[in-house]
Design a protein around this motif. Structure first.
Motif, PDB file in Angstrom:
ATOM      1  N   LEU A 182       0.132   0.363  -3.575  1.00  0.00           N
ATOM      2  CA  LEU A 182      -0.443  -0.946  -3.264  1.00  0.00           C
ATOM      3  C   LEU A 182       0.062  -1.937  -4.301  1.00  0.00           C
ATOM      4  O   LEU A 182      -0.075  -1.701  -5.508  1.00  0.00           O
ATOM      5  CB  LEU A 182      -1.969  -0.889  -3.325  1.00  0.00           C
ATOM      6  CG  LEU A 182      -2.655   0.308  -2.638  1.00  0.00           C
ATOM      7  CD1 LEU A 182      -4.144   0.301  -2.939  1.00  0.00           C
ATOM      8  CD2 LEU A 182      -2.395   0.285  -1.145  1.00  0.00           C
ATOM      9  N   GLU A 228      -4.896  -3.608   3.182  1.00  0.00           N
ATOM     10  CA  GLU A 228      -4.260  -4.716   3.909  1.00  0.00           C
ATOM     11  C   GLU A 228      -5.270  -5.811   4.220  1.00  0.00           C
ATOM     12  O   GLU A 228      -4.949  -7.007   4.135  1.00  0.00           O
ATOM     13  CB  GLU A 228      -3.611  -4.183   5.184  1.00  0.00           C
ATOM     14  CG  GLU A 228      -2.381  -3.338   4.923  1.00  0.00           C
ATOM     15  CD  GLU A 228      -1.802  -2.734   6.195  1.00  0.00           C
ATOM     16  OE1 GLU A 228      -0.605  -2.401   6.195  1.00  0.00           O
ATOM     17  OE2 GLU A 228      -2.569  -2.562   7.169  1.00  0.00           O
ATOM     18  N   PRO A 284       1.654   5.551   3.706  1.00  0.00           N
ATOM     19  CA  PRO A 284       1.902   6.724   2.868  1.00  0.00           C
ATOM     20  C   PRO A 284       3.160   7.500   3.258  1.00  0.00           C
ATOM     21  O   PRO A 284       3.580   7.473   4.410  1.00  0.00           O
ATOM     22  CB  PRO A 284       0.661   7.587   3.106  1.00  0.00           C
ATOM     23  CG  PRO A 284       0.218   7.228   4.496  1.00  0.00           C
ATOM     24  CD  PRO A 284       0.535   5.779   4.659  1.00  0.00           C
ATOM     25  N   VAL A 287       1.038  -2.986   1.267  1.00  0.00           N
ATOM     26  CA  VAL A 287       0.882  -1.526   1.307  1.00  0.00           C
ATOM     27  C   VAL A 287       2.232  -0.867   1.592  1.00  0.00           C
ATOM     28  O   VAL A 287       2.971  -1.298   2.471  1.00  0.00           O
ATOM     29  CB  VAL A 287      -0.150  -1.118   2.378  1.00  0.00           C
ATOM     30  CG1 VAL A 287      -0.281   0.397   2.445  1.00  0.00           C
ATOM     31  CG2 VAL A 287      -1.503  -1.752   2.066  1.00  0.00           C
ATOM     32  N   HIS A 288       2.510   0.184   0.849  1.00  0.00           N
ATOM     33  CA  HIS A 288       3.750   0.937   1.001  1.00  0.00           C
ATOM     34  C   HIS A 288       3.379   2.405   1.242  1.00  0.00           C
ATOM     35  O   HIS A 288       2.694   3.028   0.438  1.00  0.00           O
ATOM     36  CB  HIS A 288       4.602   0.812  -0.257  1.00  0.00           C
ATOM     37  CG  HIS A 288       4.781  -0.603  -0.708  1.00  0.00           C
ATOM     38  ND1 HIS A 288       5.827  -1.399  -0.306  1.00  0.00           N
ATOM     39  CD2 HIS A 288       3.998  -1.380  -1.526  1.00  0.00           C
ATOM     40  CE1 HIS A 288       5.700  -2.591  -0.859  1.00  0.00           C
ATOM     41  NE2 HIS A 288       4.605  -2.611  -1.601  1.00  0.00           N
ATOM     42  N   LYS A 293      -5.367   2.447   3.733  1.00  0.00           N
ATOM     43  CA  LYS A 293      -4.304   1.471   4.025  1.00  0.00           C
ATOM     44  C   LYS A 293      -4.886   0.233   4.707  1.00  0.00           C
ATOM     45  O   LYS A 293      -4.578  -0.903   4.322  1.00  0.00           O
ATOM     46  CB  LYS A 293      -3.244   2.135   4.902  1.00  0.00           C
ATOM     47  CG  LYS A 293      -2.092   1.230   5.302  1.00  0.00           C
ATOM     48  CD  LYS A 293      -1.052   2.001   6.101  1.00  0.00           C
ATOM     49  CE  LYS A 293       0.105   1.105   6.508  1.00  0.00           C
ATOM     50  NZ  LYS A 293       1.162   1.869   7.227  1.00  0.00           N
ATOM     51  N   GLU A 294      -5.730   0.445   5.704  1.00  0.00           N
ATOM     52  CA  GLU A 294      -6.328  -0.686   6.422  1.00  0.00           C
ATOM     53  C   GLU A 294      -7.203  -1.529   5.502  1.00  0.00           C
ATOM     54  O   GLU A 294      -7.181  -2.774   5.572  1.00  0.00           O
ATOM     55  CB  GLU A 294      -7.151  -0.161   7.602  1.00  0.00           C
ATOM     56  CG  GLU A 294      -6.305   0.423   8.724  1.00  0.00           C
ATOM     57  CD  GLU A 294      -7.147   1.142   9.760  1.00  0.00           C
ATOM     58  OE1 GLU A 294      -8.395   1.066   9.653  1.00  0.00           O
ATOM     59  OE2 GLU A 294      -6.570   1.773  10.663  1.00  0.00           O
ATOM     60  N   GLU A 299      -3.631  10.914   8.083  1.00  0.00           N
ATOM     61  CA  GLU A 299      -3.759   9.557   8.595  1.00  0.00           C
ATOM     62  C   GLU A 299      -4.662   9.603   9.821  1.00  0.00           C
ATOM     63  O   GLU A 299      -4.270  10.105  10.865  1.00  0.00           O
ATOM     64  CB  GLU A 299      -2.388   8.983   8.936  1.00  0.00           C
ATOM     65  CG  GLU A 299      -1.514   8.735   7.707  1.00  0.00           C
ATOM     66  CD  GLU A 299      -0.247   7.997   8.037  1.00  0.00           C
ATOM     67  OE1 GLU A 299      -0.315   6.827   8.443  1.00  0.00           O
ATOM     68  OE2 GLU A 299       0.827   8.614   7.897  1.00  0.00           O
ATOM     69  N   LEU A 303       0.521   6.769  -1.592  1.00  0.00           N
ATOM     70  CA  LEU A 303       0.325   5.415  -1.090  1.00  0.00           C
ATOM     71  C   LEU A 303       0.444   4.465  -2.277  1.00  0.00           C
ATOM     72  O   LEU A 303      -0.165   4.705  -3.328  1.00  0.00           O
ATOM     73  CB  LEU A 303      -1.068   5.300  -0.461  1.00  0.00           C
ATOM     74  CG  LEU A 303      -1.432   3.989   0.229  1.00  0.00           C
ATOM     75  CD1 LEU A 303      -0.684   3.864   1.557  1.00  0.00           C
ATOM     76  CD2 LEU A 303      -2.946   3.931   0.481  1.00  0.00           C
ATOM     77  N   PHE A 353      -5.887   8.469   4.662  1.00  0.00           N
ATOM     78  CA  PHE A 353      -5.009   7.426   4.133  1.00  0.00           C
ATOM     79  C   PHE A 353      -4.939   6.215   5.053  1.00  0.00           C
ATOM     80  O   PHE A 353      -4.698   5.098   4.587  1.00  0.00           O
ATOM     81  CB  PHE A 353      -3.612   8.002   3.872  1.00  0.00           C
ATOM     82  CG  PHE A 353      -3.514   8.739   2.569  1.00  0.00           C
ATOM     83  CD1 PHE A 353      -3.172   8.071   1.410  1.00  0.00           C
ATOM     84  CD2 PHE A 353      -3.790  10.098   2.499  1.00  0.00           C
ATOM     85  CE1 PHE A 353      -3.098   8.734   0.201  1.00  0.00           C
ATOM     86  CE2 PHE A 353      -3.713  10.778   1.288  1.00  0.00           C
ATOM     87  CZ  PHE A 353      -3.359  10.088   0.135  1.00  0.00           C
ATOM     88  N   ALA A 354      -5.139   6.414   6.336  1.00  0.00           N
ATOM     89  CA  ALA A 354      -5.121   5.267   7.249  1.00  0.00           C
ATOM     90  C   ALA A 354      -6.238   4.294   6.921  1.00  0.00           C
ATOM     91  O   ALA A 354      -6.043   3.070   6.936  1.00  0.00           O
ATOM     92  CB  ALA A 354      -5.223   5.745   8.692  1.00  0.00           C
TER      93      ALA A 354
END
Length: 381
Positions: free
Chosen positions: A369, A308, A317, A314-315, A304-305, A266, A367, A300-301
């Protein structure tokens, strides 16, 4: 990393000290046309004529050739992934998807896999889904003729696509991307005494080596990293973000869920994670392009961003070990061992490979989605 790729080079930084396709070892080989020059020769000629190229371009060319000319998996290949280690991996993913489908109201959803390898995960997942009363149409996104042939043997009902553009638009999608994003091209930015520069690939004859370009990239560097020590490397993957956005558009329009499983961290974080694997050993990423698997750890960050920002839920990681334990790998191991007592020891070893922190359990992340309105997935409490 115990998917049979060697563990990360300890000289490379992992997360924080950054410590394991549409591009989807064998002997060096020429293309089917024997008169065609090797990829290294073609790249060298292009660089000689036009100057150094970005690392992302070098990696894309190398991996397109690599995955298009061989089956890279197994003892005769270069690495082994989780589905090839144990049937439990694919079965649990299939049951996880079947649970999502059931709690979403049993819509006429489609199974989609990005970069499906030999089709092993898909075959195991679909078998488990069928036992749960769900037999969806299957779409595999793959552009390697060699791997398509292997996938067609294991999943004969599959429809094939070169990219997500060709996927049907008439139903929700249940998307799996296992060790897909790690092979996508990355950009590397390197700190110098004069600021941040892009890492380019130069060559002398067919000897390739990374150099710092002239153009400044200070404007896109996160403020906490702007004054990093010279030699520090920051990695980004515009290709990964573009694919994530395309996937998000599909899920928002059609409904569904995607699960992304890969090795990574991340970020943002400093560290050079580019690696080449050949014959289950580390290789020089800049030697014999197209003859080794080039990968980089997934941020992964950033994924994720991006998800979103597009409007997905998002669930994670979470770590692969925690995820598999939460969705029942212990019970599945016991059930298989009870059915075949002679396999009990090997099943326990396989479970450990997939879940132990020292093996794949910690470095690999999961991760999920989901489209708005879809249920929260299991394994992310």
């Amino acid at each position: 990393m115990t998917d049979d790729r060697p563990s990360p080079n300890p000289s490379r930084k992992r997360e924080g000290d950054l410590s394991d396709n549409p591009l989807s070892a064998a002997p060096r080989q020429r293309a089917e046309n024997a008169a065609e020059p090797l990829l290294a020769e073609r790249l060298a000629r292009a660089i000689t004529l036009a100057g150094p190229i970005p690392l992302s371009q070098f990696m894309a060319a190398a991996n397109t050739h690599y995955y298009g000319t061989r089956d890279p998996l197994g003892s005769r290949g270069d690495f082994t992934t989780a589905p090839e280690i144990s049937q439990m991996f694919g079965e649990l993913i299939g049951l996880w998807l079947a649970d999502m489908w059931d709690r979403a109201g049993r819509p006429p959803a489609r199974y989609v896999e990005l970069g499906p390898g030999r089709g092993t995960l898909a075959a195991d997942a679909l078998r488990a889904m069928a036992k749960a009363g769900f037999e969806p149409p299957v779409d595999l996104v793959e552009n390697s003729p060699t791997l398509r042939a292997a996938q067609a043997e294991r999943v004969p009902q599959a429809e094939f696509h070169l990219d997500m553009i060709g996927l049907p638009e008439d139903a929700p999608l249940l998307v799996v991307a296992n060790e897909f994003f790690d092979a996508l091209p990355i950009r590397q930015l390197i700190a110098t005494g004069d600021g941040w520069r892009e890492r380019l690939i130069a060559c002398q004859d067919t000897l390739f080596l990374p150099i710092a370009g002239d153009r400044s990239f200070d404007m896109i560097i996160p403020k906490p990293l702007l004054h990093a020590e010279p030699g520090s490397i920051l990695e980004t993957s515009p290709a990964s973000v573009a694919i994530l956005r395309g996937l998000a558009a599909r899920l928002l329009a059609q409904g569904g869920v995607a699960v992304i499983i890969d090795y990574g961290y991340e970020g943002p974080a400093i560290g050079d994670t580019l690696q080449a694997v050949r014959g289950h050993q580390y290789a020089n990423p800049f030697e014999d392009p197209g003859e080794a698997d080039l990968t980089a750890h997934v941020d992964f960050a950033t994924l994720k961003e991006a998800a979103e920002a597009e409007g997905l839920i998002v669930h994670g990681p979470v770590t692969q070990g925690a995820f598999l334990e939460a969705i029942g790998i212990g019970s599945r191991t016991d059930a298989l061992a009870n059915a075949s007592p002679g396999r009990a020891e090997q099943l326990a070893l396989d479970r450990a490979r997939l879940t132990d922190p020292e093996q794949m359990g910690e470095l690999f992340k999961v991760l999920a989605l989901t489209a708005p309105g879809w249920p929260a997935p299991a394994g992310f409490a």
